[in-house]
Design a protein around this motif. Sequence first.
Motif, PDB file in Angstrom:
ATOM      1  N   THR A  33      -8.431   4.138  14.696  1.00  0.00           N
ATOM      2  CA  THR A  33      -7.922   3.039  15.612  1.00  0.00           C
ATOM      3  C   THR A  33      -6.614   2.737  14.893  1.00  0.00           C
ATOM      4  OG1 THR A  33      -9.058   1.443  13.973  1.00  0.00           O
ATOM      5  CG2 THR A  33     -10.225   2.164  15.764  1.00  0.00           C
ATOM      6  N   LYS A  34      -5.781   1.879  15.826  1.00  0.00           N
ATOM      7  CA  LYS A  34      -4.576   1.244  15.389  1.00  0.00           C
ATOM      8  C   LYS A  34      -4.736   0.361  14.090  1.00  0.00           C
ATOM      9  CE  LYS A  34      -0.464  -0.930  17.216  1.00  0.00           C
ATOM     10  NZ  LYS A  34       0.126  -1.094  18.578  1.00  0.00           N
ATOM     11  N   ALA A  35      -3.702   0.652  13.158  1.00  0.00           N
ATOM     12  CA  ALA A  35      -3.577  -0.248  11.600  1.00  0.00           C
ATOM     13  C   ALA A  35      -2.287  -0.187  11.375  1.00  0.00           C
ATOM     14  CB  ALA A  35      -4.824   0.492  11.005  1.00  0.00           C
ATOM     15  N   ARG A  36      -2.367  -1.383  10.446  1.00  0.00           N
ATOM     16  CA  ARG A  36      -0.805  -1.506   9.838  1.00  0.00           C
ATOM     17  C   ARG A  36      -1.029  -0.890   8.703  1.00  0.00           C
ATOM     18  NH1 ARG A  36      -2.753  -6.235  11.578  1.00  0.00           N
ATOM     19  NH2 ARG A  36      -3.287  -6.892   9.393  1.00  0.00           N
ATOM     20  N   ILE A  37      -0.207   0.461   8.472  1.00  0.00           N
ATOM     21  CA  ILE A  37      -0.607   1.265   7.369  1.00  0.00           C
ATOM     22  C   ILE A  37       1.080   1.348   6.511  1.00  0.00           C
ATOM     23  CG2 ILE A  37      -0.755   3.765   6.599  1.00  0.00           C
ATOM     24  CD1 ILE A  37      -2.270   3.759   9.443  1.00  0.00           C
ATOM     25  N   LEU A  38       0.927   1.102   5.115  1.00  0.00           N
ATOM     26  CA  LEU A  38       2.053   1.200   4.480  1.00  0.00           C
ATOM     27  C   LEU A  38       1.936   2.130   3.199  1.00  0.00           C
ATOM     28  CD1 LEU A  38       4.942   0.257   4.405  1.00  0.00           C
ATOM     29  CD2 LEU A  38       4.121  -1.890   3.046  1.00  0.00           C
ATOM     30  N   ARG A  39       2.394   3.198   3.003  1.00  0.00           N
ATOM     31  CA  ARG A  39       2.226   4.187   1.796  1.00  0.00           C
ATOM     32  C   ARG A  39       2.609   3.299   0.400  1.00  0.00           C
ATOM     33  NH1 ARG A  39       0.990   9.305   2.067  1.00  0.00           N
ATOM     34  NH2 ARG A  39       0.954  10.293   4.061  1.00  0.00           N
ATOM     35  N   GLU A  40       2.269   3.694  -0.633  1.00  0.00           N
ATOM     36  CA  GLU A  40       2.485   3.159  -1.894  1.00  0.00           C
ATOM     37  C   GLU A  40       3.828   3.236  -2.253  1.00  0.00           C
ATOM     38  OE1 GLU A  40       0.478   3.470  -6.285  1.00  0.00           O
ATOM     39  OE2 GLU A  40       0.440   5.047  -5.122  1.00  0.00           O
ATOM     40  N   ARG A  41       4.541   4.200  -1.796  1.00  0.00           N
ATOM     41  CA  ARG A  41       5.849   4.382  -2.396  1.00  0.00           C
ATOM     42  C   ARG A  41       6.854   3.620  -1.282  1.00  0.00           C
ATOM     43  NH1 ARG A  41       4.995   9.956   0.470  1.00  0.00           N
ATOM     44  NH2 ARG A  41       5.769   9.362   2.693  1.00  0.00           N
ATOM     45  N   ASP A  42       6.166   2.892  -0.245  1.00  0.00           N
ATOM     46  CA  ASP A  42       6.944   1.964   0.365  1.00  0.00           C
ATOM     47  C   ASP A  42       6.735   0.564   0.104  1.00  0.00           C
ATOM     48  OD1 ASP A  42       8.427   4.013   1.997  1.00  0.00           O
ATOM     49  OD2 ASP A  42       6.643   4.427   3.165  1.00  0.00           O
ATOM     50  N   VAL A  43       5.929   0.372  -0.755  1.00  0.00           N
ATOM     51  CA  VAL A  43       5.463  -0.800  -1.502  1.00  0.00           C
ATOM     52  C   VAL A  43       6.325  -1.531  -2.090  1.00  0.00           C
ATOM     53  CG1 VAL A  43       3.651  -2.407  -2.461  1.00  0.00           C
ATOM     54  CG2 VAL A  43       3.175  -0.687  -0.884  1.00  0.00           C
ATOM     55  N   MET A  44       7.110  -2.726  -1.981  1.00  0.00           N
ATOM     56  CA  MET A  44       7.775  -3.303  -3.183  1.00  0.00           C
ATOM     57  C   MET A  44       7.121  -4.464  -3.765  1.00  0.00           C
ATOM     58  SD  MET A  44      11.564  -5.316  -2.514  1.00  0.00           S
ATOM     59  CE  MET A  44      12.594  -3.658  -2.229  1.00  0.00           C
ATOM     60  N   PHE A  45       7.302  -4.848  -4.937  1.00  0.00           N
ATOM     61  CA  PHE A  45       6.698  -5.952  -5.795  1.00  0.00           C
ATOM     62  C   PHE A  45       7.761  -7.090  -6.022  1.00  0.00           C
ATOM     63  CE2 PHE A  45       4.124  -2.105  -6.370  1.00  0.00           C
ATOM     64  CZ  PHE A  45       2.942  -2.536  -6.297  1.00  0.00           C
ATOM     65  N   PRO A  46       7.220  -8.363  -5.968  1.00  0.00           N
ATOM     66  CA  PRO A  46       8.363  -9.365  -6.332  1.00  0.00           C
ATOM     67  C   PRO A  46       9.250  -9.062  -7.472  1.00  0.00           C
ATOM     68  CG  PRO A  46       5.922 -10.227  -5.865  1.00  0.00           C
ATOM     69  CD  PRO A  46       5.944  -8.878  -6.062  1.00  0.00           C
ATOM     70  N   ASP A  47       8.784  -8.255  -8.611  1.00  0.00           N
ATOM     71  CA  ASP A  47       9.426  -8.240  -9.578  1.00  0.00           C
ATOM     72  C   ASP A  47      10.858  -7.183  -9.493  1.00  0.00           C
ATOM     73  OD1 ASP A  47       8.162  -9.870 -11.278  1.00  0.00           O
ATOM     74  OD2 ASP A  47       6.993  -8.406 -12.187  1.00  0.00           O
ATOM     75  N   ASP A  48      10.416  -6.736  -8.262  1.00  0.00           N
ATOM     76  CA  ASP A  48      11.486  -5.632  -7.784  1.00  0.00           C
ATOM     77  C   ASP A  48      12.929  -6.121  -6.978  1.00  0.00           C
ATOM     78  OD1 ASP A  48      10.063  -3.584  -9.114  1.00  0.00           O
ATOM     79  OD2 ASP A  48       8.931  -2.992  -7.324  1.00  0.00           O
ATOM     80  N   ILE A  49      12.512  -7.342  -6.559  1.00  0.00           N
ATOM     81  CA  ILE A  49      13.702  -8.191  -6.012  1.00  0.00           C
ATOM     82  C   ILE A  49      14.889  -8.247  -6.833  1.00  0.00           C
ATOM     83  CG2 ILE A  49      14.204 -10.205  -4.318  1.00  0.00           C
ATOM     84  CD1 ILE A  49      11.217 -10.088  -3.788  1.00  0.00           C
ATOM     85  N   SER A  50      15.993  -7.820  -6.571  1.00  0.00           N
ATOM     86  CA  SER A  50      17.255  -8.314  -7.031  1.00  0.00           C
ATOM     87  C   SER A  50      18.317  -8.535  -6.211  1.00  0.00           C
ATOM     88  CB  SER A  50      17.662  -7.041  -8.248  1.00  0.00           C
ATOM     89  OG  SER A  50      17.695  -5.967  -7.613  1.00  0.00           O
ATOM     90  N   THR A  51      18.386  -8.191  -4.893  1.00  0.00           N
ATOM     91  CA  THR A  51      19.430  -8.361  -4.138  1.00  0.00           C
ATOM     92  C   THR A  51      18.788  -9.220  -2.551  1.00  0.00           C
ATOM     93  OG1 THR A  51      19.243  -6.122  -2.829  1.00  0.00           O
ATOM     94  CG2 THR A  51      20.567  -6.398  -4.828  1.00  0.00           C
ATOM     95  N   PRO A  52      19.640  -9.542  -1.937  1.00  0.00           N
ATOM     96  CA  PRO A  52      19.280 -10.117  -0.405  1.00  0.00           C
ATOM     97  C   PRO A  52      18.775  -8.977   0.374  1.00  0.00           C
ATOM     98  CG  PRO A  52      21.485 -11.034  -1.152  1.00  0.00           C
ATOM     99  CD  PRO A  52      21.131  -9.630  -2.063  1.00  0.00           C
ATOM    100  N   GLN A  53      19.142  -7.799   0.124  1.00  0.00           N
ATOM    101  CA  GLN A  53      18.456  -6.719   0.683  1.00  0.00           C
ATOM    102  C   GLN A  53      17.080  -6.514   0.398  1.00  0.00           C
ATOM    103  OE1 GLN A  53      21.386  -6.734  -0.522  1.00  0.00           O
ATOM    104  NE2 GLN A  53      22.822  -5.322   0.135  1.00  0.00           N
ATOM    105  N   ASP A  54      16.946  -6.582  -0.985  1.00  0.00           N
ATOM    106  CA  ASP A  54      15.514  -6.457  -1.360  1.00  0.00           C
ATOM    107  C   ASP A  54      14.629  -7.651  -1.221  1.00  0.00           C
ATOM    108  OD1 ASP A  54      16.117  -4.193  -2.819  1.00  0.00           O
ATOM    109  OD2 ASP A  54      16.504  -5.138  -4.813  1.00  0.00           O
ATOM    110  N   ALA A  55      15.240  -8.867  -0.985  1.00  0.00           N
ATOM    111  CA  ALA A  55      14.348  -9.928  -0.353  1.00  0.00           C
ATOM    112  C   ALA A  55      14.090  -9.816   0.866  1.00  0.00           C
ATOM    113  CB  ALA A  55      15.047 -11.239  -0.876  1.00  0.00           C
ATOM    114  N   THR A  56      14.778  -9.187   1.774  1.00  0.00           N
ATOM    115  CA  THR A  56      14.467  -9.044   3.122  1.00  0.00           C
ATOM    116  C   THR A  56      13.533  -7.992   3.211  1.00  0.00           C
ATOM    117  OG1 THR A  56      16.967  -9.641   3.784  1.00  0.00           O
ATOM    118  CG2 THR A  56      15.499  -8.263   5.279  1.00  0.00           C
ATOM    119  N   TYR A  57      13.556  -7.063   2.831  1.00  0.00           N
ATOM    120  CA  TYR A  57      12.533  -5.778   2.574  1.00  0.00           C
ATOM    121  C   TYR A  57      11.158  -6.416   2.318  1.00  0.00           C
ATOM    122  CZ  TYR A  57      10.022  -1.470   2.318  1.00  0.00           C
ATOM    123  OH  TYR A  57       9.201  -0.419   2.357  1.00  0.00           O
TER     124      TYR A  57
END
Length: 130
Positions: A33-57
Motif C-alpha cells: 500500500t501507499k506509505a511514507r518511506i525514508l531510508r536510514e541514509r536519508d534521515v537527519m538527526f537534530p545534532d546534525d543541523i549546522s546550517t539553514p540548509q540542514d534545518a530546512t531538510y
Amino acid sequence: MPLKLSLKPGEAVVVNEAVIRNGERRGTMLLETKARILRERDVMFPDDISTPQDATYFCLMQMYIVGETSGKLYDSAVSTLADWMDQSRSQAERDEILRIAQLVAAGNLYKALGNCRKLLKSDLNEAEYA
C-alpha cells in the motif's frame, strides 16, 4: 504494483513513523500500500543541523514522515526556507529554494525533500573543492 525495498544487513527504513531494521542478512520488503518511506541514509538527526540548509531538510523530513502539511511543522519549514534564502549565494540556488517552497505549499513533500537533498549534496561537493 508493490514497492520493493532491498535492505542491507542492519539497514533501517522509516515507514509511516515506524522504524524497521533489517536482520543480519540482506532482505527484501514489499510494500503493498501507499506509505511514507525514508531510508536510514536519508534521515537527519537534530545534532546534525549546522546550517539553514540542514534545518530546512530536517523540517521537511519531519513533515514528510508524519504526513503533516500544515501547522507548526509547516511554519518551521517556511521559516527555515526564508533563512536559507537570506544566506543563499546565487540566483540559481534561490530559484531552487523557491521551487522547494512551491512543492511544500502544494503538499508534495517527497519531491520537496528530494530537491532539498540534491541541493545539500551539491553544497557538500562545492565545499570539498573550495
